[in-house]
Design an enzyme around this catalytic site. Structure first.
Site, PDB file in Angstrom:
ATOM      1  N   LYS A  54       0.280  -6.255  11.813  1.00  0.00           N
ATOM      2  CA  LYS A  54       0.319  -7.700  11.775  1.00  0.00           C
ATOM      3  C   LYS A  54       1.140  -8.192  10.584  1.00  0.00           C
ATOM      4  O   LYS A  54       1.438  -9.380  10.465  1.00  0.00           O
ATOM      5  CB  LYS A  54      -1.113  -8.257  11.641  1.00  0.00           C
ATOM      6  CG  LYS A  54      -2.041  -7.802  12.745  1.00  0.00           C
ATOM      7  CD  LYS A  54      -3.500  -8.092  12.350  1.00  0.00           C
ATOM      8  CE  LYS A  54      -4.441  -7.258  13.195  1.00  0.00           C
ATOM      9  NZ  LYS A  54      -5.801  -7.285  12.656  1.00  0.00           N
ATOM     10  N   ASP A  95       6.866  -5.767   6.793  1.00  0.00           N
ATOM     11  CA  ASP A  95       6.462  -6.457   5.579  1.00  0.00           C
ATOM     12  C   ASP A  95       6.810  -5.646   4.335  1.00  0.00           C
ATOM     13  O   ASP A  95       7.342  -6.156   3.366  1.00  0.00           O
ATOM     14  CB  ASP A  95       4.958  -6.777   5.611  1.00  0.00           C
ATOM     15  CG  ASP A  95       4.093  -5.567   5.984  1.00  0.00           C
ATOM     16  OD1 ASP A  95       4.631  -4.462   6.216  1.00  0.00           O
ATOM     17  OD2 ASP A  95       2.866  -5.734   6.055  1.00  0.00           O
ATOM     18  N   ASP A 113       6.273   1.300   1.783  1.00  0.00           N
ATOM     19  CA  ASP A 113       5.500   1.847   0.673  1.00  0.00           C
ATOM     20  C   ASP A 113       5.832   3.335   0.578  1.00  0.00           C
ATOM     21  O   ASP A 113       6.828   3.718  -0.034  1.00  0.00           O
ATOM     22  CB  ASP A 113       4.020   1.571   0.964  1.00  0.00           C
ATOM     23  CG  ASP A 113       3.075   1.998  -0.139  1.00  0.00           C
ATOM     24  OD1 ASP A 113       3.533   2.320  -1.229  1.00  0.00           O
ATOM     25  OD2 ASP A 113       1.845   1.998   0.092  1.00  0.00           O
ATOM     26  N   VAL A 159      -0.185  -5.091  -3.157  1.00  0.00           N
ATOM     27  CA  VAL A 159       0.119  -6.522  -3.097  1.00  0.00           C
ATOM     28  C   VAL A 159      -0.425  -7.166  -1.819  1.00  0.00           C
ATOM     29  O   VAL A 159      -0.648  -6.484  -0.810  1.00  0.00           O
ATOM     30  CB  VAL A 159       1.639  -6.781  -3.200  1.00  0.00           C
ATOM     31  CG1 VAL A 159       2.152  -6.399  -4.585  1.00  0.00           C
ATOM     32  CG2 VAL A 159       2.414  -6.033  -2.113  1.00  0.00           C
ATOM     33  N   ASP A 182      -2.129  -7.821   3.903  1.00  0.00           N
ATOM     34  CA  ASP A 182      -3.565  -8.058   3.761  1.00  0.00           C
ATOM     35  C   ASP A 182      -4.243  -7.074   2.826  1.00  0.00           C
ATOM     36  O   ASP A 182      -3.721  -6.005   2.529  1.00  0.00           O
ATOM     37  CB  ASP A 182      -4.249  -7.910   5.122  1.00  0.00           C
ATOM     38  CG  ASP A 182      -4.307  -6.443   5.568  1.00  0.00           C
ATOM     39  OD1 ASP A 182      -3.232  -5.817   5.642  1.00  0.00           O
ATOM     40  OD2 ASP A 182      -5.421  -5.929   5.797  1.00  0.00           O
TER      41      ASP A 182
END
Ligand code: IMP
Ligand code: MG
Length: 183
Positions: A47, A104, A107, A157, A163
């Protein structure tokens, strides 16, 4: 949702709303130019990519299509498990299409590296990646990310789609989660 509402849940803001909006506009213009006269399918990774997808596509000056995948490599904690599962697959065939994956954050890179090869195995025409954030120091595998918004330190973050335990996605900025929230 504003700063006052999150209070001491965050340590500090690392990317402001204004910085996000101008970066997204800049990325949209680059994508427009790079895909001139080519069809383009944006694949958002649910999401986390919802805010990026919404802002990016509205700043673009061309027709695009959107599709979505949901994959999981995180539980409710803050460390990448390296295990990727498809929770929701694409709705349509991507054979021969020009796909831009919208994410998003990169990582460890494990999710995107897996996702990119997964799409390649379906006979996609071209596949590139756009990610709002990247944590270079957290990389475990190398992934070519053509469009990167901001490089950030390896802190956990939240905000702008990201989230912690499903919350804080609706923050219009990106902030480092306070350590007391998860330790
Ligand atoms: P990976 O470690 O690159 O495989 O990241 C996988 C996914 O973990 C990302 O797409 C995010 O959804 C999530 N993730 C990684 N780092 C963070 C973070 O700092 N905050 C929130 N979610 C994160
Ligand atoms: Mg994600």
């Amino acid at each position: 949702m504003d700063l006052a509402t999150v209070g001491t849940d965050i340590e500090r803001v690392i990317v402001t709303q204004e910085e996000l909006q101008s970066k997204v506009a800049e990325l949209a213009a680059r994508v427009d130019a790079d895909y001139k006269d080519r069809d383009l399918l944006l694949v958002g990774v649910l999401k986390g990519a919802i805010m990026a997808m919404a802002d990016l596509t509205r700043a673009m000056q061309r027709h695009i299509e959107m599709d979505w995948m949901a994959v999981s490599s995180y539980g409710s904690g803050t460390k990448s498990s390296g295990v990727v599962r498809i929770l929701k697959d694409l709705d349509r065939d991507i054979t021969g299409r020009n796909v831009l994956i919208v994410e998003d954050i990169v990582d460890s890179g494990l999710t995107l590296s897996w996702l990119k090869s997964n799409l390649e195995s379906r006979g996609v025409g071209t596949v590139e990646i756009l990610s709002i954030l990247r944590k270079p120091e957290a990389a475990k595998v190398h992934v070519d990310v053509k469009y990167v918004g901001f490089e950030i330190p390896p802190d956990f973050v939240i905000g702008y789609g990201l989230d912690f335990d499903e919350k804080y996605r609706n923050l219009p900025f990106i902030a480092v989660l306070a350590k007391h929230m998860y330790s």
